[in-house]
Scaffold this motif. Structure first.
Motif, PDB file in Angstrom:
ATOM      1  N   ASP A 344      49.355  23.635 -26.020  1.00  0.00           N
ATOM      2  CA  ASP A 344      50.497  24.498 -26.322  1.00  0.00           C
ATOM      3  C   ASP A 344      50.782  25.522 -25.225  1.00  0.00           C
ATOM      4  N   LEU A 345      49.964  25.569 -24.182  1.00  0.00           N
ATOM      5  CA  LEU A 345      50.222  26.508 -23.094  1.00  0.00           C
ATOM      6  C   LEU A 345      51.459  26.142 -22.284  1.00  0.00           C
ATOM      7  N   PHE A 346      51.813  24.845 -22.278  1.00  0.00           N
ATOM      8  CA  PHE A 346      52.775  24.347 -21.306  1.00  0.00           C
ATOM      9  C   PHE A 346      54.149  24.095 -21.919  1.00  0.00           C
ATOM     10  N   GLN A 347      55.166  24.562 -21.220  1.00  0.00           N
ATOM     11  CA  GLN A 347      56.544  24.269 -21.621  1.00  0.00           C
ATOM     12  C   GLN A 347      56.913  22.824 -21.309  1.00  0.00           C
ATOM     13  N   TRP A 348      56.263  22.269 -20.292  1.00  0.00           N
ATOM     14  CA  TRP A 348      56.639  20.929 -19.824  1.00  0.00           C
ATOM     15  C   TRP A 348      55.428  20.220 -19.254  1.00  0.00           C
ATOM     16  N   LEU A 349      55.294  18.970 -19.617  1.00  0.00           N
ATOM     17  CA  LEU A 349      54.405  18.035 -18.944  1.00  0.00           C
ATOM     18  C   LEU A 349      55.156  16.708 -18.883  1.00  0.00           C
ATOM     19  N   PRO A 350      55.032  15.948 -17.806  1.00  0.00           N
ATOM     20  CA  PRO A 350      55.874  14.754 -17.650  1.00  0.00           C
ATOM     21  C   PRO A 350      55.515  13.639 -18.624  1.00  0.00           C
ATOM     22  N   GLU A 351      56.539  12.914 -19.035  1.00  0.00           N
ATOM     23  CA  GLU A 351      56.318  11.699 -19.808  1.00  0.00           C
ATOM     24  C   GLU A 351      55.693  10.640 -18.906  1.00  0.00           C
ATOM     25  N   LYS A 352      55.144   9.617 -19.517  1.00  0.00           N
ATOM     26  CA  LYS A 352      54.404   8.611 -18.749  1.00  0.00           C
ATOM     27  C   LYS A 352      55.266   7.889 -17.731  1.00  0.00           C
ATOM     28  N   ASP A 353      56.574   7.746 -18.011  1.00  0.00           N
ATOM     29  CA  ASP A 353      57.443   7.009 -17.091  1.00  0.00           C
ATOM     30  C   ASP A 353      58.116   7.925 -16.067  1.00  0.00           C
ATOM     31  N   ASP A 354      57.792   9.196 -16.076  1.00  0.00           N
ATOM     32  CA  ASP A 354      58.340  10.141 -15.099  1.00  0.00           C
ATOM     33  C   ASP A 354      57.604   9.943 -13.771  1.00  0.00           C
ATOM     34  N   PRO A 355      58.308   9.925 -12.630  1.00  0.00           N
ATOM     35  CA  PRO A 355      57.613   9.798 -11.336  1.00  0.00           C
ATOM     36  C   PRO A 355      56.547  10.868 -11.127  1.00  0.00           C
ATOM     37  N   ALA A 357      54.531  11.859 -13.260  1.00  0.00           N
ATOM     38  CA  ALA A 357      53.337  11.542 -14.048  1.00  0.00           C
ATOM     39  C   ALA A 357      52.202  11.038 -13.161  1.00  0.00           C
ATOM     40  N   ALA A 358      52.499  10.731 -11.911  1.00  0.00           N
ATOM     41  CA  ALA A 358      51.460  10.293 -10.967  1.00  0.00           C
ATOM     42  C   ALA A 358      50.423  11.387 -10.727  1.00  0.00           C
ATOM     43  N   HIS A 359      50.710  12.602 -11.180  1.00  0.00           N
ATOM     44  CA  HIS A 359      49.807  13.713 -10.904  1.00  0.00           C
ATOM     45  C   HIS A 359      48.922  14.066 -12.094  1.00  0.00           C
ATOM     46  N   TYR A 360      48.861  13.162 -13.072  1.00  0.00           N
ATOM     47  CA  TYR A 360      47.836  13.247 -14.109  1.00  0.00           C
ATOM     48  C   TYR A 360      46.524  12.698 -13.548  1.00  0.00           C
ATOM     49  N   PHE A 361      45.430  13.311 -13.948  1.00  0.00           N
ATOM     50  CA  PHE A 361      44.107  12.844 -13.535  1.00  0.00           C
ATOM     51  C   PHE A 361      43.159  12.987 -14.716  1.00  0.00           C
ATOM     52  N   TYR A 362      42.232  12.058 -14.822  1.00  0.00           N
ATOM     53  CA  TYR A 362      41.249  12.150 -15.903  1.00  0.00           C
ATOM     54  C   TYR A 362      39.983  12.794 -15.375  1.00  0.00           C
ATOM     55  N   ARG A 363      39.516  13.816 -16.078  1.00  0.00           N
ATOM     56  CA  ARG A 363      38.282  14.505 -15.695  1.00  0.00           C
ATOM     57  C   ARG A 363      37.182  14.139 -16.683  1.00  0.00           C
ATOM     58  N   PRO A 364      36.189  13.361 -16.259  1.00  0.00           N
ATOM     59  CA  PRO A 364      35.144  12.922 -17.185  1.00  0.00           C
ATOM     60  C   PRO A 364      34.179  14.022 -17.590  1.00  0.00           C
ATOM     61  N   VAL A 365      34.160  15.125 -16.844  1.00  0.00           N
ATOM     62  CA  VAL A 365      33.281  16.236 -17.186  1.00  0.00           C
ATOM     63  C   VAL A 365      33.869  17.517 -16.596  1.00  0.00           C
ATOM     64  N   VAL A 366      33.695  18.614 -17.319  1.00  0.00           N
ATOM     65  CA  VAL A 366      34.053  19.933 -16.786  1.00  0.00           C
ATOM     66  C   VAL A 366      32.852  20.846 -16.979  1.00  0.00           C
ATOM     67  N   HIS A 367      32.813  21.920 -16.200  1.00  0.00           N
ATOM     68  CA  HIS A 367      31.672  22.835 -16.223  1.00  0.00           C
ATOM     69  C   HIS A 367      31.714  23.756 -17.436  1.00  0.00           C
ATOM     70  N   MET A 368      32.903  24.227 -17.787  1.00  0.00           N
ATOM     71  CA  MET A 368      33.043  25.111 -18.946  1.00  0.00           C
ATOM     72  C   MET A 368      34.490  25.080 -19.416  1.00  0.00           C
ATOM     73  N   GLY A 369      34.700  25.492 -20.657  1.00  0.00           N
ATOM     74  CA  GLY A 369      36.042  25.502 -21.219  1.00  0.00           C
ATOM     75  C   GLY A 369      36.068  24.920 -22.610  1.00  0.00           C
ATOM     76  N   PRO A 370      37.243  24.857 -23.239  1.00  0.00           N
ATOM     77  CA  PRO A 370      37.349  24.390 -24.624  1.00  0.00           C
ATOM     78  C   PRO A 370      37.226  22.885 -24.781  1.00  0.00           C
ATOM     79  N   VAL A 371      37.342  22.138 -23.684  1.00  0.00           N
ATOM     80  CA  VAL A 371      37.164  20.689 -23.738  1.00  0.00           C
ATOM     81  C   VAL A 371      36.046  20.297 -22.787  1.00  0.00           C
ATOM     82  N   GLU A 372      35.337  19.238 -23.127  1.00  0.00           N
ATOM     83  CA  GLU A 372      34.243  18.765 -22.287  1.00  0.00           C
ATOM     84  C   GLU A 372      34.720  17.747 -21.262  1.00  0.00           C
ATOM     85  N   LYS A 373      35.875  17.163 -21.515  1.00  0.00           N
ATOM     86  CA  LYS A 373      36.453  16.147 -20.642  1.00  0.00           C
ATOM     87  C   LYS A 373      37.901  15.967 -21.067  1.00  0.00           C
ATOM     88  N   GLY A 374      38.636  15.160 -20.304  1.00  0.00           N
ATOM     89  CA  GLY A 374      39.994  14.883 -20.747  1.00  0.00           C
ATOM     90  C   GLY A 374      41.000  14.834 -19.614  1.00  0.00           C
TER      91      GLY A 374
END
Length: 758
Positions: A344-355, A357-374
């Motif tokens: 809910d922080l973001f006003q906009w994130l691209p749909e999958k077919d948006d050019p 969208a190439a700047h999505y990346f999957y992070r298998p692990v993070v050091h700290m934060g509310p999510v462990e991966k994603g």
């Protein structure tokens, strides 16, 4: 809103009595805490005259009370630059009990800065087991009220950001989260510390109020839809903010035209050295030399060189977590919301077919934060595509190098993308991380993880792999100034004996059969002492009842007795031997890296491991100095000040600053970083002030700023850093005042450092 408990209550020797009475009814004149809060407070009283109250003590700080006709006499405190960490302690004999003050309260300070430079003040509140530290910046000539959230609901939120926008309805300014615990035992508050760190000029502050107050109504809605399509904080406007793609493209055009102008730095050699100065022996690679009592770098052509530059010119840390995860991360199927707050922080994130969208990346692990991966997203990369078009990465490389030339920097700092190495215009430093299955040792406070065990034979193999990779990236390039290996390892610190000797204390508890470092320590002590009885006498001369029964028992595990207050008692021969072991550990680490690096990169400088100023000890520095070409430090202060760097003369090695920065919160960031400025203009002024202390020091041969790009305002994926520490924004817009300061500094660089040698 809660009426404040005024200044005198916390500052007087009677403070423990008054504050422990919080919540007890019956005092005439007591004030009610506020709506929905039935706790009562004693009236604001100032007793004990107008002197300095008991329990208030300055260390490197002078104190006086300002005369007033009526009311409370404000406290005037001067923090002196000749003390490394001048501090003001508030520590009544029996502490404070704030548990009766109710929920959602904060510690509030009203402060005036009568000087001509802003003042960053660190506020640490200690209970009997832990502490929390916040900071705030008082503008030059300004007065403000700043509050430290003690138990409000915002503390329970994990936003994935080091700090967030203020979430209370409060006209005062929230202090910035720095380090330590968010959760304090308010029934057992021991002391408050107010301190500065390594300031370059004396700072005076006037404290008018210090009080417990209500934080105000909690407003979590201030976290909803706050970042725009460019990753910028939407509610705030500032000169560098981008409002449209057209603005991005127009900015790129203006900058390209500026690059086409003649160079501002005609005194530079091919490699960025001082072409107008004397020339020394050229080896075809960078080297060090001590000249007239001053350490210097010599460039490949023999010219004097001084390393200035900017770190982290890469995409790795531009990603922020979106709060989305997938059942199958490989295919992106089974989308789930792992954190509604993040999404809910973001006003906009691209749909999958948006050019974009190439700047999505999957992070298998993070050091700290509310999510462990994603899922993560790089607004910076998306903005580059908007700005430069489909070939944005190549254009980014070209512009990045052109900027360094235009700004006058002589190197690309640490963690430059290896694709920038072959630019043939600006020198660079390479870096390597040691990874592998070798064993580790603990300091007891391993922020980034336990330290490598350099006595493990497998450690050598891990280092070989690291330096082989670095050598493959550099390929014998003379434009490579040198190599950093690792960064901010957990070496310990000198604040306490437990911190200073933590690596030794914890390793000695280990079984030598499982810990190569422990086995090495046993052998070192056997070589020093002819018998285990000799070791026992040396370590426990003042404790006849304590002894070590045998070398075998010592090797199996040894625990140090705890002294008063839970701190180990380390003195006499025990302290001397712990220092010996600590230096031996450091020397082993750096000697292994030195040997393996020399095998594959014999012509390049070994620049050390970038000691954090909060994570190094004299023994570790000495151990490193014997095996590196240049000792590196990360120093987040206003600059070299006080007497904290006298040891440089003792080790007599060239030194370099690997990281420093200043930030502000006037350009869409909630966190200024580790060193704060009042504004973007003052960031530039502080940059020059810091660099002057480095350039003027005979042992330093350079300093590199951290970092090139602002952290994502919404928090970098790995650990939530959202600092305003970049030379450019998340929309790739340079900060004009900082750039101007860098250009001015770099124009005077060589004449200031080496002018007498012309």
């Amino acid at each position: 809103m809660l009426k404040q408990l005024r200044f005198g209550i916390l500052w007087l020797s009677v403070a423990p009595v008054l504050l422990s009475a919080c919540g007890q009814p019956g005092d005439e004149g007591a004030v009610v805490a506020g709506p929905g809060n039935e706790h009562e407070y004693p009236p604001a009283l100032l007793t004990g005259g107008r002197g300095i109250p008991a329990g208030v003590e300055g260390h490197g700080v002078s104190l006086s009370r300002l005369p007033v006709d009526t009311g409370i006499s404000p406290l005037h405190a001067v923090f002196y630059k000749n003390t490394y960490e001048p501090r003001l302690d508030l520590a009544p004999d029996s502490g404070w009990d704030w548990s009766g003050a109710g929920e959602n309260i904060g510690l509030s300070l009203k402060v005036t800065n009568p000087g001509d430079h802003s003042a960053q003040l660190f506020v640490s509140v200690y209970d009997d087991e832990t502490y929390g530290t916040r900071s705030f910046n008082v503008p030059a000539g300004g007065t403000g009220t700043y509050y430290f959230d003690l138990n409000g609901p915002a503390l329970a939120l994990d936003t994935g950001m080091r700090d967030a926008p203020a979430l209370y309805d409060n006209a005062a300014t929230a202090m910035t989260l720095m380090w330590g615990s968010k959760s304090l035992d308010l029934a057992n508050i021991c002391r408050i510390e107010l301190n500065m760190k390594s300031i370059l000029s004396d700072r005076a502050l006037v404290f008018e109020d210090i009080a417990l107050t209500s934080n105000g109504d909690f407003q979590p809605q201030k976290l909803q839809k706050i970042f725009d399509r460019y990753g910028q904080y939407a509610p705030q406007d500032y000169p560098e903010k981008i409002h449209s793609d057209d603005e991005l493209r127009a900015s790129a055009q203006r900058e390209a035209e500026a690059f086409s102008e003649s160079s501002n730095f005609p005194d530079r050699s091919r490699f960025g050295g001082w072409a107008e100065g004397p020339r020394y022996e050229s080896t075809g690679y960078f080297r060090t030399q001590k000249i007239d009592g001053q350490w210097a770098l010599i460039d490949p052509e023999g010219y004097l060189f001084f390393a200035t530059g900017v770190d982290n010119m890469r995409m790795d840390n531009t990603v922020t977590m979106t709060g989305v995860d997938f059942a199958d991360s490989d295919t992106g199927r089974g989308e789930t919301i792992a954190s509604e707050l993040r999404r809910d922080l973001f006003q906009w994130l691209p749909e999958k077919d948006d050019p974009l969208a190439a700047h999505y990346f999957y992070r298998p692990v993070v050091h700290m934060g509310p999510v462990e991966k994603g899922q993560g997203y790089s607004f910076y990369r998306a903005n580059l595509q908007r700005k430069y078009g489909p070939d944005y990465l190549q254009r980014w490389r070209e512009v990045t190098v052109d900027r360094q030339l235009n700004w006058g920097f002589t190197t690309l700092g640490n963690w430059a993308d290896p694709s920038l190495y072959d630019n043939r215009k600006v020198a660079y430093v390479a870096n390597g991380w040691i990874r592998g299955e070798h064993k580790r040792v603990s300091s007891g406070n391993d922020y980034w993880g336990p330290l490598h065990d350099p006595f493990d034979p497998e450690f050598v193999n891990s280092v070989k792999r690291t330096v082989t990779q670095v050598a493959a990236e550099v390929r014998g390039d003379p434009w490579c100034m040198g190599v950093y290996i690792e960064n901010e390892l957990s070496w310990g610190n000198t604040k306490t004996d437990a911190g200073h000797y933590g690596l030794i204390i914890h390793t000695l508890t280990r079984d030598a059969a499982e810990s190569p470092a422990k086995a090495a320590f046993v052998e070192i002590l056997k070589n020093k002492y002819s018998s285990v009885e000799g070791l026992s006498r040396a370590w426990f001369s003042s404790i006849p009842s304590r002894s070590i029964p045998s070398w075998e028992a010592f090797a199996a595990g040894f625990s140090l007795s705890q002294g008063a207050g839970g701190e180990p008692k380390i003195e006499g021969q025990l302290r001397e031997d712990f220092s010996l072991l600590l230096e031996s550990l450091s020397a082993r680490f750096f000697s292994v890296v030195q040997r393996e690096l020399a095998d594959v990169m014999p012509d390049h400088l070994f620049l050390g491991a970038r000691f954090a100023d909060w994570g190094m000890t004299p023994e570790v520095v000495r151990g490193a100095a014997a095996h590196v070409d240049v000792v590196s430090y990360n120093l987040y202060t206003e600059g070299l000040a006080a007497d904290n760097w006298e040891f440089l003369a003792e080790i007599d090695k060239p030194s370099i600053i690997g990281e420093f920065h200043m930030g502000a919160t006037d350009s869409g960031s909630f966190h200024a970083g580790l060193v704060s400025a009042e504004s973007q203009q003052e960031r530039g002024e502080m940059f020059r002030g810091y660099m002057h202390t480095i350039i003027d020091n005979p042992w330093f041969v350079g300093a590199q700023w951290f970092q090139y790009i602002d952290s994502p305002a919404s928090g970098r994926a790995w650990d939530g850093e959202n600092y305003n520490v970049g030379f450019v924004t998340v929309a790739d817009e340079p900060y004009g005042p900082l750039v101007a300061a860098a250009q001015a500094l770099n124009r005077e660089l060589y004449s200031r450092r080496y002018g007498q040698k012309k």
